[in-house]
Design a protein around this motif. Structure first.
Motif, mmCIF file in Angstrom:
data_model
loop_
_atom_site.group_PDB
_atom_site.id
_atom_site.type_symbol
_atom_site.label_atom_id
_atom_site.label_comp_id
_atom_site.label_asym_id
_atom_site.label_seq_id
_atom_site.Cartn_x
_atom_site.Cartn_y
_atom_site.Cartn_z
ATOM 1 N N MET A 238 7.886 0.617 -16.208
ATOM 2 C CA MET A 238 7.764 1.282 -14.912
ATOM 3 C C MET A 238 6.292 1.457 -14.556
ATOM 4 S SD MET A 238 9.296 5.024 -13.922
ATOM 5 C CE MET A 238 8.409 6.104 -12.814
ATOM 6 N N PHE A 239 5.990 1.252 -13.286
ATOM 7 C CA PHE A 239 4.637 1.435 -12.776
ATOM 8 C C PHE A 239 4.651 2.590 -11.781
ATOM 9 C CE2 PHE A 239 5.022 -2.916 -14.107
ATOM 10 C CZ PHE A 239 3.812 -3.203 -14.724
ATOM 11 N N ALA A 240 3.730 3.536 -11.964
ATOM 12 C CA ALA A 240 3.631 4.691 -11.081
ATOM 13 C C ALA A 240 2.226 4.760 -10.508
ATOM 14 C CB ALA A 240 3.956 5.979 -11.828
ATOM 15 N N ARG A 241 2.142 4.920 -9.205
ATOM 16 C CA ARG A 241 0.852 5.051 -8.558
ATOM 17 C C ARG A 241 0.314 6.459 -8.759
ATOM 18 N NH1 ARG A 241 0.621 1.581 -3.673
ATOM 19 N NH2 ARG A 241 -1.533 0.877 -3.648
ATOM 20 N N ARG A 242 -0.973 6.531 -9.081
ATOM 21 C CA ARG A 242 -1.604 7.821 -9.314
ATOM 22 C C ARG A 242 -1.362 8.781 -8.150
ATOM 23 N NH1 ARG A 242 -5.974 10.105 -11.829
ATOM 24 N NH2 ARG A 242 -6.394 8.194 -12.995
ATOM 25 N N ALA A 243 -1.584 8.323 -6.920
ATOM 26 C CA ALA A 243 -1.448 9.201 -5.762
ATOM 27 C C ALA A 243 -0.009 9.667 -5.582
ATOM 28 C CB ALA A 243 -1.938 8.497 -4.499
ATOM 29 N N CYS A 244 0.951 8.838 -5.955
ATOM 30 C CA CYS A 244 2.356 9.224 -5.860
ATOM 31 C C CYS A 244 2.660 10.359 -6.832
ATOM 32 C CB CYS A 244 3.254 8.014 -6.135
ATOM 33 S SG CYS A 244 5.027 8.366 -6.084
ATOM 34 N N PRO B 92 0.799 -1.231 0.000
ATOM 35 C CA PRO B 92 0.000 0.000 0.000
ATOM 36 C C PRO B 92 0.829 1.277 0.000
ATOM 37 C CG PRO B 92 -0.071 -1.067 2.152
ATOM 38 C CD PRO B 92 0.568 -2.042 1.214
ATOM 39 N N ARG B 93 2.111 1.214 0.378
ATOM 40 C CA ARG B 93 2.951 2.394 0.378
ATOM 41 C C ARG B 93 3.833 2.469 -0.869
ATOM 42 N NH1 ARG B 93 3.409 5.008 5.280
ATOM 43 N NH2 ARG B 93 5.503 5.723 4.782
ATOM 44 N N ALA B 94 3.704 1.508 -1.769
ATOM 45 C CA ALA B 94 4.512 1.537 -2.995
ATOM 46 C C ALA B 94 4.045 2.668 -3.890
ATOM 47 C CB ALA B 94 4.399 0.212 -3.737
ATOM 48 N N GLY B 95 4.995 3.474 -4.361
ATOM 49 C CA GLY B 95 4.667 4.565 -5.266
ATOM 50 C C GLY B 95 5.210 4.376 -6.656
ATOM 51 N N LEU B 96 6.405 3.757 -6.763
ATOM 52 C CA LEU B 96 7.065 3.528 -8.038
ATOM 53 C C LEU B 96 7.660 2.124 -8.035
ATOM 54 C CD1 LEU B 96 9.050 6.903 -8.245
ATOM 55 C CD2 LEU B 96 6.943 6.371 -9.492
ATOM 56 N N ALA B 97 7.605 1.469 -9.193
ATOM 57 C CA ALA B 97 8.186 0.136 -9.305
ATOM 58 C C ALA B 97 8.531 -0.128 -10.756
ATOM 59 C CB ALA B 97 7.214 -0.931 -8.788
ATOM 60 N N SER B 98 9.423 -1.080 -10.975
ATOM 61 C CA SER B 98 9.774 -1.448 -12.347
ATOM 62 C C SER B 98 9.867 -2.952 -12.466
ATOM 63 C CB SER B 98 11.097 -0.796 -12.775
ATOM 64 O OG SER B 98 12.138 -1.099 -11.873
ATOM 65 N N ALA B 99 9.718 -3.429 -13.687
ATOM 66 C CA ALA B 99 9.810 -4.849 -13.980
ATOM 67 C C ALA B 99 11.268 -5.292 -13.969
ATOM 68 C CB ALA B 99 9.143 -5.150 -15.319
ATOM 69 N N ASP B 100 11.463 -6.569 -14.171
ATOM 70 C CA ASP B 100 12.773 -7.217 -14.093
ATOM 71 C C ASP B 100 13.315 -7.401 -15.515
ATOM 72 O OD1 ASP B 100 14.950 -8.876 -13.632
ATOM 73 O OD2 ASP B 100 13.865 -10.264 -12.324
ATOM 74 N N VAL B 101 14.499 -6.829 -15.801
ATOM 75 C CA VAL B 101 15.101 -6.971 -17.124
ATOM 76 C C VAL B 101 16.023 -8.183 -17.207
ATOM 77 C CG1 VAL B 101 14.926 -4.525 -17.664
ATOM 78 C CG2 VAL B 101 16.991 -5.399 -16.541
#
Length: 324
Positions: free
Chosen positions: A190-196, A145-154
């Motif tokens: 990359m995944f970005a949370r809207r709230a972030c 629930p606190r994740a704001g940014l993440a990326s996949a594995d290359v």
């Protein structure tokens, strides 16, 4: 151009109201089971079409906006013709090469204005997620629930970290699967949370390309958001965009900018001196040169940092080859 149809995209909200104020929240009031995608394209229509199809094969992807970064007219036309009959894909033609970060921002702004999704995915025109990657990513993210940014594995078995003197570097992977804390995401997927994004803002457009993800992550982490790598959520992106001169220039200048902005003048001075030593060493001993090596571009990058130059690379760096 063709506009995105929202038909079939789940947009229902729970009855509860959205949380008030900035900071990390678990936003169950927006849809977390589907995700819109921003693809940044420049002059690689065939690769872009493959990437569009790969994302369209993912059932969790509810829409795609292709942001064209000033491609040649034939390249823009090829993408436009391909997506003309695809109701969940649209083209946003910027008309000039604004850089990866600024182009990504235009896509982010489009999806943020439409609302309805908890996460937004971002990728370049040649990123190819493995089948099932989007669903696997959303499953991992649903538990953070606190994740704001993440990326996949290359698949490089490395984790992005930020050093106060050297900027973005890589460390050995610490986990085999699932969420792995990282200092910043990478832009391959990359995944970005809207709230972030709403809380900390979008990419700093001074970077043009390279290091903008690290800058965004430092700002997000300062606001209490988590950043991570989704180990085992695989994406392939085998190509390096741009000429060696452009890439080397941007990496050198932007690393100095990043270090100066977030860690101060002393750290930036040490990084600048280290860059000069590396330049001299590489000139004298070719075996010590990194894979991306262009001495003139490096010198120009250091000078431009001192001068306060940001944004697109100067024309004499572009003259070394085609633009990214």
């Amino acid at each position: 151009g063709p506009r995105l149809s929202l038909t079939g995209c789940a947009r229902t909200r729970c009855a509860q109201n959205p949380p008030e104020g900035p900071g990390p929240h678990s936003l169950r009031w927006v849809n977390s089971s589907s995700v819109p995608v921003v693809l940044v394209h420049w002059n690689q229509p065939a690769a872009c079409l493959r990437t569009i199809e790969r994302f369209r094969d993912e059932p969790e992807v509810c829409g795609i906006v292709v942001v064209d970064n000033g491609s040649e007219p034939d390249a823009v036309a090829a993408v436009a013709a391909y997506i003309d009959d695809l109701p969940t894909v649209e083209l946003l033609d910027l008309g000039r090469n604004t850089g990866f970060g600024p182009a990504a921002n235009r896509g982010y702004q489009l999806w943020l204005a439409r609302e309805g999704w908890e996460w937004i995915a971002l990728a370049p025109h040649d990123a190819l997620p493995e089948p099932g990657a989007i669903g696997a990513a959303l499953e991992i993210l649903s538990e953070r629930p606190r994740a704001g940014l993440a990326s996949a594995d290359v698949g490089d078995h490395a984790t992005p970290v930020i050093d106060a003197y050297f900027g973005g570097i890589l460390a050995p992977a610490a986990v085999a699967a699932g969420w792995e804390p990282a200092d910043h995401p990478h832009g391959t997927l990359m995944f970005a949370r809207r709230a972030c994004l709403t809380d900390v803002g979008l990419f700093d457009e001074r970077y043009f390309a390279y290091c903008e993800e690290a800058d965004l992550a430092l700002r997000a982490r300062a606001r209490g958001w988590e950043c991570g790598l989704l180990r085992g959520v695989m994406v392939e992106n085998p190509y390096l965009s741009g000429t060696t001169a452009v890439v080397d220039y941007l990496q050198q200048r932007n690393t100095l900018l990043l270090v100066h902005e977030h860690f101060g003048t002393y750290h930036a001075f040490i990084r600048l001196m280290t860059g000069l030593i590396q330049l001299i060493r590489g000139a004298l001993h070719p075996r010590h040169r990194p894979a991306v090596w262009h001495p003139r571009a490096r010198v120009r990058a250091m000078l431009d940092f001192v001068r306060g130059v940001t944004g697109p690379p100067p024309s004499d760096v572009y003259d070394e080859g085609p633009r990214p």
